[in-house]
Design a protein around this motif. Structure first.
Motif, mmCIF file in Angstrom:
data_model
loop_
_atom_site.group_PDB
_atom_site.id
_atom_site.type_symbol
_atom_site.label_atom_id
_atom_site.label_comp_id
_atom_site.label_asym_id
_atom_site.label_seq_id
_atom_site.Cartn_x
_atom_site.Cartn_y
_atom_site.Cartn_z
ATOM 1 N N HIS A 120 11.541 -21.029 11.510
ATOM 2 C CA HIS A 120 12.393 -19.843 11.214
ATOM 3 C C HIS A 120 12.232 -19.088 9.947
ATOM 4 C CE1 HIS A 120 14.688 -20.477 14.785
ATOM 5 N NE2 HIS A 120 14.988 -21.774 14.391
ATOM 6 N N ARG A 121 11.136 -19.551 9.031
ATOM 7 C CA ARG A 121 10.917 -18.964 7.760
ATOM 8 C C ARG A 121 12.150 -18.972 6.913
ATOM 9 N NH1 ARG A 121 5.760 -17.134 7.930
ATOM 10 N NH2 ARG A 121 4.749 -16.366 10.027
ATOM 11 N N ILE A 122 12.895 -20.195 6.775
ATOM 12 C CA ILE A 122 13.715 -20.421 5.902
ATOM 13 C C ILE A 122 13.371 -21.261 4.771
ATOM 14 C CG2 ILE A 122 16.266 -21.574 5.692
ATOM 15 C CD1 ILE A 122 16.365 -21.102 8.868
ATOM 16 N N GLU A 123 13.542 -20.825 3.498
ATOM 17 C CA GLU A 123 13.159 -21.454 2.292
ATOM 18 C C GLU A 123 13.799 -22.789 1.917
ATOM 19 O OE1 GLU A 123 11.287 -18.182 -0.415
ATOM 20 O OE2 GLU A 123 13.034 -17.807 0.666
ATOM 21 N N ARG A 124 13.316 -23.886 1.437
ATOM 22 C CA ARG A 124 13.951 -24.923 0.770
ATOM 23 C C ARG A 124 13.532 -25.291 -0.475
ATOM 24 N NH1 ARG A 124 12.221 -29.537 4.729
ATOM 25 N NH2 ARG A 124 14.054 -30.687 3.545
ATOM 26 N N LEU A 125 14.404 -26.013 -1.178
ATOM 27 C CA LEU A 125 13.655 -26.493 -2.413
ATOM 28 C C LEU A 125 12.745 -27.538 -2.184
ATOM 29 C CD1 LEU A 125 16.506 -26.682 -4.921
ATOM 30 C CD2 LEU A 125 14.676 -25.339 -5.112
ATOM 31 N N GLY A 126 11.699 -27.929 -3.035
ATOM 32 C CA GLY A 126 10.858 -28.957 -2.988
ATOM 33 C C GLY A 126 11.559 -30.367 -3.472
ATOM 34 N N THR A 127 10.604 -31.252 -2.793
ATOM 35 C CA THR A 127 11.066 -32.674 -3.079
ATOM 36 C C THR A 127 10.388 -33.582 -4.155
ATOM 37 O OG1 THR A 127 9.359 -33.453 -1.548
ATOM 38 C CG2 THR A 127 11.778 -32.663 -0.638
ATOM 39 N N ALA A 128 10.804 -34.537 -4.533
ATOM 40 C CA ALA A 128 10.175 -35.385 -5.470
ATOM 41 C C ALA A 128 8.938 -35.733 -5.075
ATOM 42 C CB ALA A 128 10.960 -36.240 -6.007
ATOM 43 N N VAL A 129 7.956 -36.203 -5.874
ATOM 44 C CA VAL A 129 6.428 -36.535 -5.427
ATOM 45 C C VAL A 129 6.739 -37.647 -4.566
ATOM 46 C CG1 VAL A 129 4.562 -37.810 -6.571
ATOM 47 C CG2 VAL A 129 5.498 -36.060 -7.638
ATOM 48 N N SER A 130 7.548 -38.562 -4.533
ATOM 49 C CA SER A 130 7.914 -39.731 -3.507
ATOM 50 C C SER A 130 8.313 -39.332 -2.518
ATOM 51 C CB SER A 130 8.926 -40.667 -4.242
ATOM 52 O OG SER A 130 10.135 -40.095 -4.042
ATOM 53 N N GLY A 131 8.559 -37.976 -2.127
ATOM 54 C CA GLY A 131 9.101 -37.719 -0.799
ATOM 55 C C GLY A 131 10.516 -37.516 -0.716
ATOM 56 N N GLY A 132 11.247 -38.023 -1.742
ATOM 57 C CA GLY A 132 12.746 -37.879 -1.405
ATOM 58 C C GLY A 132 13.314 -36.886 -2.402
ATOM 59 N N PRO A 133 14.569 -36.438 -2.343
ATOM 60 C CA PRO A 133 15.378 -35.479 -3.002
ATOM 61 C C PRO A 133 15.618 -35.890 -4.373
ATOM 62 C CG PRO A 133 17.086 -36.627 -1.512
ATOM 63 C CD PRO A 133 15.586 -37.131 -0.976
ATOM 64 N N LEU A 134 15.255 -34.795 -5.393
ATOM 65 C CA LEU A 134 15.856 -35.062 -6.465
ATOM 66 C C LEU A 134 17.134 -35.389 -6.838
ATOM 67 C CD1 LEU A 134 13.526 -32.012 -7.747
ATOM 68 C CD2 LEU A 134 13.123 -34.450 -8.396
ATOM 69 N N LYS A 135 17.399 -36.305 -7.884
ATOM 70 C CA LYS A 135 18.600 -36.626 -8.248
ATOM 71 C C LYS A 135 19.453 -35.796 -9.263
ATOM 72 C CE LYS A 135 18.169 -39.815 -4.676
ATOM 73 N NZ LYS A 135 18.892 -39.516 -3.634
ATOM 74 N N SER A 136 20.642 -35.799 -9.440
ATOM 75 C CA SER A 136 21.147 -35.329 -10.504
ATOM 76 C C SER A 136 20.808 -33.951 -10.919
ATOM 77 C CB SER A 136 21.128 -36.123 -11.699
ATOM 78 O OG SER A 136 21.528 -37.423 -11.764
#
Length: 326
Positions: free
Chosen positions: A79-95
């Protein structure tokens, strides 16, 4: 026996199709490799010369598993909806309020393919595939996009906001879906209306209460993920600006700065990652910067790169606050 190329659909050939057409299983793999077919996954092959990208992989998996519906991050790409990137490990960034945010990742291979399937859903498709099991995927939640079965924009945004690890992730998705903007070099209209998202998040699902709170922070006028993060970070310290307001130069040209603190006459511009590419594009950017400063409403313009916003938002906020105090 039929020619293998005749049996393929959309550049994908399933082993079971070839066997059903009379190809002996013992000869099939060798013939496919000799002819230049590329193995996508167990039981699926890509036609010679075809790029095995995320869409072809998703197509193959949907042929193998008809119950799979593209969802979450994969539906967002469709759908061409943007997202923020993830950490190098593939998981979401914390804090997010303490740690720098990464920029939106441009390569689709940075994210696993994601599907939703009726519960109980079988998985066993490898680490690069994520299957979300659900009992609440109705026919109204499904659509077809670019040849793939996918969740609708409203369901996609709802899923992403409900499962977001941070406020920034959630609001970036909402802003992108609600806004008219260029994504991946393609200019598109808003893919969903605010009322549709409100209705989607009204359902009593896990994460819905928090998602409704985050949705209230959305701004359809936002022009990019970096603008969304900048707006949220400025708001955290009580700095509230107009987003993309229309201003006129003395010659009557209409411009839209990313942010405007109208009383202070301060415009704030967030520069994206796209390289100017040509001398003419760079010259247009400089001309626009000069034109903004000629608008009667604007007395000063601050410019920040997207990298500054994601990696050092506290510096950006401090600079804006200092300019407002002059």
């Amino acid at each position: 026996m039929y020619e293998l190329s005749i049996l393929a659909r959309g550049g994908v050939l399933l082993t079971v199709w070839a066997v059903a057409a009379g190809w002996p299983p013992g000869r099939l793999s060798g013939r496919l490799r000799r002819d230049g077919w590329q193995r996508i996954c167990r039981g699926a092959w890509a036609a010679p010369g075809r790029e095995v990208d995320w869409r072809l992989r998703a197509t193959a998996l949907q042929f193998l598993r008809p119950e799979l519906v593209c969802s979450h991050g994969t539906a967002a790409r469709l759908h061409r909806i943007e997202r923020l990137g993830t950490a190098v490990s593939g998981g979401p960034l914390k804090s997010p309020l303490k740690s720098p945010l990464r920029s939106p990742l441009k390569s689709p291979l940075d994210f696993p393919l994601e599907f939703t399937a009726p519960a109980p859903a079988r998985s066993a498709l490898g680490p690069s595939v994520r299957i979300h099991s659900t009992t609440s995927l109705t026919p109204q939640d499904r659509s077809t996009r670019r040849g793939l079965r996918t969740t609708t924009p409203a369901r996609t945004v709802g899923d992403l906001i409900r499962t977001s690890a941070t406020r920034e992730e959630a609001v970036v998705v909402a802003d992108s879906a609600l806004s008219h903007r260029a994504v991946g070099g393609v200019r598109r209209e808003a893919v969903v209306r605010y009322e549709e998202l409100t209705a989607e998040l009204a359902a009593p699902r896990r994460g819905a209460a928090r998602a409704r709170t985050w949705l209230r922070l959305a701004e359809p006028a936002s022009g990019s993920p970096a603008e969304t993060v900048a707006r949220l970070r400025m708001g955290d310290v009580g700095l509230f600006a107009e987003s993309q307001p229309a201003v006129r130069t003395r010659e009557g040209r209409v411009l839209r700065p990313d942010f405007l603190f109208r009383t202070a006459g301060l415009a704030v511009e967030i520069e994206g990652y796209a390289f100017h590419g040509t001398r003419r594009a760079h010259e247009r950017d400089i001309a626009r910067f000069n034109a903004l400063q000629s608008c009667p409403e604007i007395r000063r313009v601050l410019r920040f790169t997207a990298r500054e916003v994601f990696q050092h938002p506290e510096r950006m906020v401090a600079t804006v606050r200092a300019a407002l105090s002059l």
